[in-house]
Write a protein that holds these residues in place. Structure first.
Motif, PDB file in Angstrom:
ATOM      1  N   GLY A  54       0.774  -1.286   0.043  1.00 42.89           N
ATOM      2  CA  GLY A  54      -0.136  -0.061   0.121  1.00 42.89           C
ATOM      3  C   GLY A  54       0.929   1.248  -0.170  1.00 42.89           C
ATOM      4  N   ILE A  55       2.060   1.252   0.629  1.00 42.27           N
ATOM      5  CA  ILE A  55       2.842   2.583   0.781  1.00 42.27           C
ATOM      6  C   ILE A  55       3.367   2.700  -0.496  1.00 42.27           C
ATOM      7  N   SER A  56       4.140   1.665  -1.265  1.00 39.37           N
ATOM      8  CA  SER A  56       4.770   1.925  -2.517  1.00 39.37           C
ATOM      9  C   SER A  56       3.733   1.781  -3.492  1.00 39.37           C
ATOM     10  N   GLY A  57       2.434   1.571  -3.596  1.00 42.29           N
ATOM     11  CA  GLY A  57       1.548   1.521  -4.643  1.00 42.29           C
ATOM     12  C   GLY A  57       1.887   0.681  -5.622  1.00 42.29           C
ATOM     13  N   ALA A  58       2.188  -0.689  -4.821  1.00 38.04           N
ATOM     14  CA  ALA A  58       2.213  -1.965  -5.774  1.00 38.04           C
ATOM     15  C   ALA A  58       0.849  -2.090  -6.432  1.00 38.04           C
ATOM     16  N   ASP A  59       0.781  -3.173  -7.574  1.00 37.50           N
ATOM     17  CA  ASP A  59      -0.199  -3.756  -8.264  1.00 37.50           C
ATOM     18  C   ASP A  59      -1.178  -4.422  -7.289  1.00 37.50           C
ATOM     19  N   PRO A  60      -2.223  -3.764  -6.726  1.00 37.08           N
ATOM     20  CA  PRO A  60      -3.085  -4.477  -5.794  1.00 37.08           C
ATOM     21  C   PRO A  60      -3.486  -5.988  -6.177  1.00 37.08           C
ATOM     22  N   GLN A  61      -3.557  -6.109  -7.612  1.00 44.31           N
ATOM     23  CA  GLN A  61      -3.855  -7.634  -7.875  1.00 44.31           C
ATOM     24  C   GLN A  61      -2.718  -8.705  -7.435  1.00 44.31           C
TER      25      GLN A  61
END
Length: 238
Positions: free
Chosen positions: A147-154
């Motif tokens: 969530g902090i890094s903005g990684a692909d939620p999928q």
């Protein structure tokens, strides 16, 4: 009781005393017990550097100009942050994680546990239960960092559920006749059988890669991103 440390913040990073101070590579280690012992030594060193502002913590918050702010550093240290909960277990019993004779026991105990998503770990004092708690804590930490890094939620959808499926397959593998012997053969061949330690290490490695990709996407070229995606371990990015 052990806090995830999510509320801890760092001052501006300072220069390490040496180039090797912030290096926690596990490259070259193939024996699970040796890797576990290396983890035991690396965790307090890493947390000390983070506490003293040498390293931006968590690693997923680092920028390109920070110490270990490249993809390799973020990937390696994110994995270490997740794995740190294993050596935090108060009454260690490493055989539950690395001894072929005890894998079925450990896997069954893990699958009996209900997943938790708490930000505080309340250990019980019983190693077999506490390792399960630590595993869930590791996965929750990776979810937090995504969530902090903005990684692909999928890539992080159903992380806990997915790992439980991995453990179900591992239980089937260990239930087969001759599993312990096959395990020894794989270790001799420098491969990784489904020991609980290896399963968690692999999951933290794979998800840590996604976090490193997201954390460095603004600075990475297309070729760099491809190298990260195709790497199997942070050491491959040297």
């Amino acid at each position: 009781m052990a806090s995830f440390g999510w509320t801890r913040t760092n001052s501006t990073a300072k220069t390490p005393a040496s180039d090797q101070e912030a290096d926690f590579g596990f490259g070259g280690l193939t024996d699970p017990l040796s890797m576990l012992e290396a983890l035991d030594k690396a965790v307090p060193r890493y947390l000390d550097l983070a506490d003293n502002g040498v390293l931006v913590y968590p690693a997923c918050k680092r920028k390109a100009g920070d110490i270990k702010g490249d993809a390799r550093g973020i990937w390696e240290h994110t994995r270490l942050e997740a794995m740190r909960y294993v050596p935090m277990v108060p009454r260690q019993d490493p055989s539950l994680l690395v001894d072929p004779a005890r894998q079925a026991e450990m896997v069954d105990a893990f699958l009996r546990q209900q997943p938790h998503e708490n930000t505080v770990i309340d250990f019980t004092g019983t190693a077999i239960d506490d390792y399960g708690i630590a595993i869930y804590a590791a996965l929750n930490w990776l979810n937090h960092c995504s969530g902090i890094s903005g990684a692909d939620p999928q890539k992080f959808s159903g992380t806990l559920r997915s790992f439980r499926k991995v453990m179900v397959v591992a239980r089937q593998w260990w239930a087969l006749d001759g599993a312990a012997e096959r395990c020894r053969q794989l270790l001799d061949a420098r491969e990784r059988p489904p020991l609980v330690f290896f399963l968690l290490w692999a999951e933290c490695t794979n998800l840590g890669r996604e976090i490193a990709l997201a954390a460095t996407r603004d600075a990475a070229t297309a070729d760099t991103a491809l190298r990260i995606q195709s790497a199997e371990d942070p050491a491959d990015l040297a």
